[in-house]
Design a protein around this motif. Structure first.
Motif, PDB file in Angstrom:
ATOM      1  N   ILE A  86      -4.063  -2.241  -2.202  1.00  0.00           N
ATOM      2  CA  ILE A  86      -4.157  -1.056  -1.339  1.00  0.00           C
ATOM      3  C   ILE A  86      -3.741   0.202  -2.094  1.00  0.00           C
ATOM      4  CG2 ILE A  86      -3.200   0.058   0.714  1.00  0.00           C
ATOM      5  CD1 ILE A  86      -3.175  -2.644   2.080  1.00  0.00           C
ATOM      6  N   THR A  87      -2.727   0.106  -2.918  1.00  0.00           N
ATOM      7  CA  THR A  87      -2.308   1.258  -3.722  1.00  0.00           C
ATOM      8  C   THR A  87      -3.433   1.704  -4.647  1.00  0.00           C
ATOM      9  OG1 THR A  87       0.000   0.533  -3.686  1.00  0.00           O
ATOM     10  CG2 THR A  87      -0.613   2.113  -5.392  1.00  0.00           C
ATOM     11  N   ALA A  88      -4.076   0.739  -5.303  1.00  0.00           N
ATOM     12  CA  ALA A  88      -5.186   1.052  -6.198  1.00  0.00           C
ATOM     13  C   ALA A  88      -6.340   1.698  -5.435  1.00  0.00           C
ATOM     14  CB  ALA A  88      -5.663  -0.226  -6.895  1.00  0.00           C
ATOM     15  N   GLN A  89      -6.635   1.176  -4.263  1.00  0.00           N
ATOM     16  CA  GLN A  89      -7.733   1.715  -3.451  1.00  0.00           C
ATOM     17  C   GLN A  89      -7.455   3.148  -3.020  1.00  0.00           C
ATOM     18  OE1 GLN A  89      -7.514  -1.344  -0.518  1.00  0.00           O
ATOM     19  NE2 GLN A  89      -8.544  -2.863  -1.800  1.00  0.00           N
ATOM     20  N   MET A  90      -6.230   3.430  -2.633  1.00  0.00           N
ATOM     21  CA  MET A  90      -5.869   4.783  -2.212  1.00  0.00           C
ATOM     22  C   MET A  90      -5.973   5.773  -3.366  1.00  0.00           C
ATOM     23  SD  MET A  90      -5.204   5.120   0.998  1.00  0.00           S
ATOM     24  CE  MET A  90      -4.395   6.706   0.845  1.00  0.00           C
ATOM     25  N   ILE A  91      -5.479   5.376  -4.521  1.00  0.00           N
ATOM     26  CA  ILE A  91      -5.549   6.261  -5.691  1.00  0.00           C
ATOM     27  C   ILE A  91      -6.999   6.477  -6.097  1.00  0.00           C
ATOM     28  CG2 ILE A  91      -4.972   6.493  -8.145  1.00  0.00           C
ATOM     29  CD1 ILE A  91      -2.388   4.913  -7.540  1.00  0.00           C
ATOM     30  N   GLY A  92      -7.787   5.408  -6.091  1.00  0.00           N
ATOM     31  CA  GLY A  92      -9.200   5.527  -6.447  1.00  0.00           C
ATOM     32  C   GLY A  92      -9.954   6.445  -5.514  1.00  0.00           C
ATOM     33  N   ALA A  93      -9.662   6.342  -4.211  1.00  0.00           N
ATOM     34  CA  ALA A  93     -10.325   7.206  -3.230  1.00  0.00           C
ATOM     35  C   ALA A  93      -9.951   8.672  -3.450  1.00  0.00           C
ATOM     36  CB  ALA A  93      -9.951   6.765  -1.822  1.00  0.00           C
ATOM     37  N   PHE A  94      -8.688   8.916  -3.753  1.00  0.00           N
ATOM     38  CA  PHE A  94      -8.232  10.287  -4.013  1.00  0.00           C
ATOM     39  C   PHE A  94      -8.938  10.859  -5.236  1.00  0.00           C
ATOM     40  CE2 PHE A  94      -5.498  13.321  -6.180  1.00  0.00           C
ATOM     41  CZ  PHE A  94      -5.155  14.191  -5.154  1.00  0.00           C
ATOM     42  N   TYR A 182     -18.082   6.564  11.040  1.00  0.00           N
ATOM     43  CA  TYR A 182     -17.783   5.210  10.533  1.00  0.00           C
ATOM     44  C   TYR A 182     -16.994   5.183   9.231  1.00  0.00           C
ATOM     45  CZ  TYR A 182     -21.961   4.850   7.347  1.00  0.00           C
ATOM     46  OH  TYR A 182     -22.897   4.991   6.350  1.00  0.00           O
ATOM     47  N   ALA A 183     -15.699   5.495   9.361  1.00  0.00           N
ATOM     48  CA  ALA A 183     -14.822   5.360   8.201  1.00  0.00           C
ATOM     49  C   ALA A 183     -14.799   3.907   7.742  1.00  0.00           C
ATOM     50  CB  ALA A 183     -13.407   5.816   8.541  1.00  0.00           C
ATOM     51  N   ILE A 184     -14.535   2.984   8.671  1.00  0.00           N
ATOM     52  CA  ILE A 184     -14.430   1.532   8.450  1.00  0.00           C
ATOM     53  C   ILE A 184     -13.679   1.177   7.156  1.00  0.00           C
ATOM     54  CG2 ILE A 184     -16.413   0.970   9.904  1.00  0.00           C
ATOM     55  CD1 ILE A 184     -18.093   0.539   7.370  1.00  0.00           C
ATOM     56  N   ASN A 185     -12.824   2.080   6.726  1.00  0.00           N
ATOM     57  CA  ASN A 185     -12.088   1.907   5.469  1.00  0.00           C
ATOM     58  C   ASN A 185     -10.966   2.947   5.435  1.00  0.00           C
ATOM     59  OD1 ASN A 185     -11.152   2.027   2.794  1.00  0.00           O
ATOM     60  ND2 ASN A 185     -13.178   1.688   1.917  1.00  0.00           N
ATOM     61  N   PRO A 186      -9.714   2.525   5.601  1.00  0.00           N
ATOM     62  CA  PRO A 186      -8.606   3.489   5.619  1.00  0.00           C
ATOM     63  C   PRO A 186      -8.504   4.332   4.348  1.00  0.00           C
ATOM     64  CG  PRO A 186      -7.877   1.364   6.458  1.00  0.00           C
ATOM     65  CD  PRO A 186      -9.247   1.145   5.887  1.00  0.00           C
ATOM     66  N   ALA A 187      -8.748   3.729   3.190  1.00  0.00           N
ATOM     67  CA  ALA A 187      -8.658   4.473   1.924  1.00  0.00           C
ATOM     68  C   ALA A 187      -9.763   5.511   1.825  1.00  0.00           C
ATOM     69  CB  ALA A 187      -8.728   3.513   0.733  1.00  0.00           C
ATOM     70  N   ARG A 188     -10.954   5.155   2.321  1.00  0.00           N
ATOM     71  CA  ARG A 188     -12.095   6.069   2.270  1.00  0.00           C
ATOM     72  C   ARG A 188     -11.797   7.374   3.011  1.00  0.00           C
ATOM     73  NH1 ARG A 188     -14.520   9.566   4.120  1.00  0.00           N
ATOM     74  NH2 ARG A 188     -16.616   9.779   4.938  1.00  0.00           N
ATOM     75  N   ASP A 189     -10.994   7.294   4.066  1.00  0.00           N
ATOM     76  CA  ASP A 189     -10.684   8.484   4.858  1.00  0.00           C
ATOM     77  C   ASP A 189      -9.383   9.143   4.431  1.00  0.00           C
ATOM     78  OD1 ASP A 189      -9.411   9.913   7.365  1.00  0.00           O
ATOM     79  OD2 ASP A 189     -11.549   9.759   7.781  1.00  0.00           O
ATOM     80  N   LEU A 190      -8.327   8.356   4.283  1.00  0.00           N
ATOM     81  CA  LEU A 190      -7.003   8.928   4.029  1.00  0.00           C
ATOM     82  C   LEU A 190      -6.875   9.512   2.628  1.00  0.00           C
ATOM     83  CD1 LEU A 190      -4.198   9.508   5.081  1.00  0.00           C
ATOM     84  CD2 LEU A 190      -3.517   7.181   4.424  1.00  0.00           C
ATOM     85  N   GLY A 191      -7.372   8.810   1.616  1.00  0.00           N
ATOM     86  CA  GLY A 191      -7.290   9.326   0.246  1.00  0.00           C
ATOM     87  C   GLY A 191      -7.980  10.674   0.089  1.00  0.00           C
ATOM     88  N   PRO A 192      -9.249  10.790   0.506  1.00  0.00           N
ATOM     89  CA  PRO A 192      -9.927  12.088   0.440  1.00  0.00           C
ATOM     90  C   PRO A 192      -9.336  13.144   1.369  1.00  0.00           C
ATOM     91  CG  PRO A 192     -11.528  10.325   0.432  1.00  0.00           C
ATOM     92  CD  PRO A 192     -10.204   9.698   0.740  1.00  0.00           C
ATOM     93  N   ARG A 193      -8.789  12.730   2.509  1.00  0.00           N
ATOM     94  CA  ARG A 193      -8.169  13.708   3.411  1.00  0.00           C
ATOM     95  C   ARG A 193      -6.947  14.346   2.733  1.00  0.00           C
ATOM     96  NH1 ARG A 193      -8.855  14.195   9.058  1.00  0.00           N
ATOM     97  NH2 ARG A 193      -9.816  12.111   9.138  1.00  0.00           N
ATOM     98  N   ILE A 194      -6.182  13.540   2.003  1.00  0.00           N
ATOM     99  CA  ILE A 194      -5.051  14.070   1.240  1.00  0.00           C
ATOM    100  C   ILE A 194      -5.560  15.022   0.170  1.00  0.00           C
ATOM    101  CG2 ILE A 194      -3.203  13.463  -0.381  1.00  0.00           C
ATOM    102  CD1 ILE A 194      -2.916  10.815   1.200  1.00  0.00           C
ATOM    103  N   ALA A 195      -6.680  14.649  -0.478  1.00  0.00           N
ATOM    104  CA  ALA A 195      -7.271  15.525  -1.502  1.00  0.00           C
ATOM    105  C   ALA A 195      -7.679  16.858  -0.881  1.00  0.00           C
ATOM    106  CB  ALA A 195      -8.475  14.837  -2.136  1.00  0.00           C
ATOM    107  N   HIS A 196      -8.289  16.806   0.316  1.00  0.00           N
ATOM    108  CA  HIS A 196      -8.685  18.039   1.008  1.00  0.00           C
ATOM    109  C   HIS A 196      -7.472  18.922   1.268  1.00  0.00           C
ATOM    110  CE1 HIS A 196      -9.423  20.459   4.685  1.00  0.00           C
ATOM    111  NE2 HIS A 196     -10.644  20.614   4.183  1.00  0.00           N
TER     112      HIS A 196
END
Length: 272
Positions: A86-94, A182-196
């Motif tokens: 999950i950590t890797a997924q969040m960083i990758g999404a960001f 359809y986020a259907i993926n917490p990292a897909r939404d949260l990582g980029p939202r932090i980037a925004h």
């Protein structure tokens, strides 16, 4: 390649292509401006296909915390590795979101719509109704997890699995995604939202943190329940967690439906 790096890169690829197609459609003065929802859903499907092709042989390409948690709940993935993935997924999404920002540099200033700018990074509902939006994310991710289980249970020609998974993403987007994006993926939404929230995007608005919990908890609930449902109904492996989550999801659906029906009654009463 380490599992951490594989999940990071796979998720990054998904966001580069997925966030990228949204940027092309909603930002001003792009060649793809206003090309529509069908383009977005196909773009996201191909994004996941490329992510799975890139790192599938290293980790199975979870590239989604809901999938990682679902497999862990089903007993098909060790819980000890869940935080790493999950950590890797969040960083990758960001990182993917930052790359999308850089790709569209001249277009942020040309776009006046603050909501459109946020939409490149994160999801938002067509009609804001938190519990109903939560139900939509649960349903979409439930279908995603069940679909992945179905695909895994069948013998498919080697190399075609990523394409089939991508087609599943397109189907979910076209059939169910119009409610929440359809986020259907917490990292897909949260990582980029932090980037925004962090990036110096010209003329951007707020990052809508009041809604951010929906595309995080909805997919987690849907992913875990989808995996447990498959184990119970298709394999006969019923568990206490399956029954507890069944009751929990049913309560969410009942309350959400009750809220929406009462809204309808209130509107009818006002009109009369």
């Amino acid at each position: 390649m380490s599992e951490f790096l594989a999940e990071l890169i796979g998720t990054m690829i998904v966001i580069i292509f997925g966030g990228g197609v949204v940027g092309g459609v909603v930002l001003k003065k792009t060649k793809a401006e206003n090309s529509g929802w069908v383009v977005v859903t196909i773009g996201w499907g191909l994004a996941v296909t490329m992510g799975v092709y890139a790192v599938g042989k290293f980790t199975g390409a979870h590239i989604n915390p809901a999938v990682t948690l679902g497999f862990a709940a089903a007993g098909e993935f060790p819980w000890a590795k869940v935080p790493l993935y999950i950590t890797a997924q969040m960083i990758g999404a960001f990182i993917g979101a930052v790359i999308v920002f850089l790709n569209y540099l001249p277009h942020w200033k040309a776009t006046k719509d603050k909501g459109a700018k946020l939409g490149v990074f994160a999801t938002d509902p067509a009609i804001r109704s938190p519990l109903s939006n939560l139900v939509s994310e649960i349903v979409g991710t439930f279908v995603l997890m069940m679909g992945l289980m179905f695909i895994g249970a069948n013998e498919i020609t080697e190399g075609l699995n990523p394409i089939i998974v991508g087609a599943l993403i397109v189907a979910i987007g076209m059939s169910l995604g119009g409610t929440t994006g359809y986020a259907i993926n917490p990292a897909r939404d949260l990582g980029p939202r932090i980037a925004h929230a962090i990036l110096p995007i010209p003329g951007k608005g707020k990052s809508d943190w009041g809604y951010a919990w929906v595309p995080v908890f909805g997919p987690i609930i849907g992913g875990v329940y989808g995996a447990l449902f498959y184990n119970a109904i298709f394999l006969g492996n019923f568990s206490v967690m399956f029954w507890v989550l069944s009751v929990f999801v049913a309560l969410i659906v009942i309350v959400a439906a009750n809220i929406e029906l009462k809204k309808k009654e209130i509107i009818s009463a006002k009109n009369n």
